[in-house]
Design a protein around this motif. Sequence first.
Motif, PDB file in Angstrom:
ATOM      1  N   LEU A  21       5.237  -1.264  -0.682  1.00 35.63           N
ATOM      2  CA  LEU A  21       3.961  -1.508  -1.341  1.00 35.63           C
ATOM      3  C   LEU A  21       3.032  -2.325  -0.451  1.00 35.63           C
ATOM      4  O   LEU A  21       1.840  -2.032  -0.337  1.00 35.63           O
ATOM      5  N   THR A  22       3.578  -3.356   0.182  1.00 34.48           N
ATOM      6  CA  THR A  22       2.762  -4.187   1.061  1.00 34.48           C
ATOM      7  C   THR A  22       2.214  -3.363   2.212  1.00 34.48           C
ATOM      8  O   THR A  22       1.030  -3.457   2.564  1.00 34.48           O
ATOM      9  N   GLY A  23       3.054  -2.539   2.823  1.00 35.33           N
ATOM     10  CA  GLY A  23       2.602  -1.701   3.919  1.00 35.33           C
ATOM     11  C   GLY A  23       1.509  -0.734   3.503  1.00 35.33           C
ATOM     12  O   GLY A  23       0.521  -0.555   4.214  1.00 35.33           O
ATOM     13  N   LEU A  24       1.670  -0.140   2.341  1.00 38.38           N
ATOM     14  CA  LEU A  24       0.651   0.784   1.845  1.00 38.38           C
ATOM     15  C   LEU A  24      -0.634   0.052   1.501  1.00 38.38           C
ATOM     16  O   LEU A  24      -1.733   0.557   1.749  1.00 38.38           O
ATOM     17  N   GLU A  25      -0.513  -1.141   0.939  1.00 35.46           N
ATOM     18  CA  GLU A  25      -1.696  -1.937   0.625  1.00 35.46           C
ATOM     19  C   GLU A  25      -2.457  -2.304   1.895  1.00 35.46           C
ATOM     20  O   GLU A  25      -3.688  -2.399   1.896  1.00 35.46           O
ATOM     21  N   LEU A  26      -1.721  -2.516   2.981  1.00 36.96           N
ATOM     22  CA  LEU A  26      -2.349  -2.872   4.246  1.00 36.96           C
ATOM     23  C   LEU A  26      -2.989  -1.674   4.938  1.00 36.96           C
ATOM     24  O   LEU A  26      -3.691  -1.837   5.937  1.00 36.96           O
ATOM     25  N   GLY A  27      -2.735  -0.478   4.433  1.00 37.02           N
ATOM     26  CA  GLY A  27      -3.397   0.698   4.975  1.00 37.02           C
ATOM     27  C   GLY A  27      -2.528   1.658   5.734  1.00 37.02           C
ATOM     28  O   GLY A  27      -3.053   2.542   6.425  1.00 37.02           O
ATOM     29  N   ALA A  28      -1.196   1.512   5.647  1.00 32.12           N
ATOM     30  CA  ALA A  28      -0.329   2.514   6.273  1.00 32.12           C
ATOM     31  C   ALA A  28      -0.561   3.868   5.606  1.00 32.12           C
ATOM     32  O   ALA A  28      -0.790   3.953   4.397  1.00 32.12           O
ATOM     33  N   ASP A  29      -0.509   4.923   6.403  1.00 30.06           N
ATOM     34  CA  ASP A  29      -0.821   6.255   5.893  1.00 30.06           C
ATOM     35  C   ASP A  29       0.389   6.988   5.335  1.00 30.06           C
ATOM     36  O   ASP A  29       0.250   7.875   4.503  1.00 30.06           O
TER      37      ASP A  29
END
Length: 230
Positions: free
Chosen positions: A90-98
């Motif tokens: 979730l953190t990675g996706l929130e940071l903008g990982a595709d």
Amino acid sequence: MCAHVLVAEDDQRQAELLRQYLRAAGHQVTVVHDGRSALAQSRRQPPDLLILDLMMPHLDGLEVCRALRRDDSGLMVLMLTARADEDDLLTGLELGADDYLTKPYSPRELVARVRTLLRRRRPSRDKDDEVYVAGPLTVDAGRHRVEVAGTVVDCTPGEFAILAAMAARPERVFTRTQLLDHTRGIERSSTVRTIDMHVSNLRRKIEPDPRRPALLVTVYGLGYKLTGEP
């Protein structure tokens, strides 16, 4: 499609395996083994795509991703994680990982994910004039128009904001918080629960069978994504 791919992976054997598979697929590959080198290389010679391991020395993958987004980098990021904790994803996706892959994974699957991500790249244009296509869905941002298999669908401003954001990056997982950000300024009272309601309403409008969504699908524990090939 030949591209420059930066692989940031501290496991040298795994990194070399990725290099071989990606080169065999026709890509130019640069490999680094720690977070600081990944960040420095991304800034010095921005790649078309960064394959980013979360667990690395000096700077972990989340810190690298956070720094790149502070730079306002539009670099595509595919995260690799051995962690099962949903909070990391979730953190990675929130940071903008595709996109992300959880270890262990098949190198062939990774190459396929890379190919899919690279297909999404579009020339830089005014987003207000963009037309997005995902499967039978067409979203015309300039005309504020949505079509499903050629049939016009009426959407509220909040629904349209969500659909346009997802259609711009099909197959990317969006968390509810990310989708909420896209409705800010349109619906001041929006909440995470509002996002679920919008998704439910959109499914009634764009899905052949809203009870079995094939286009706007749930990624359990993470959020939603719009598939390009329902």
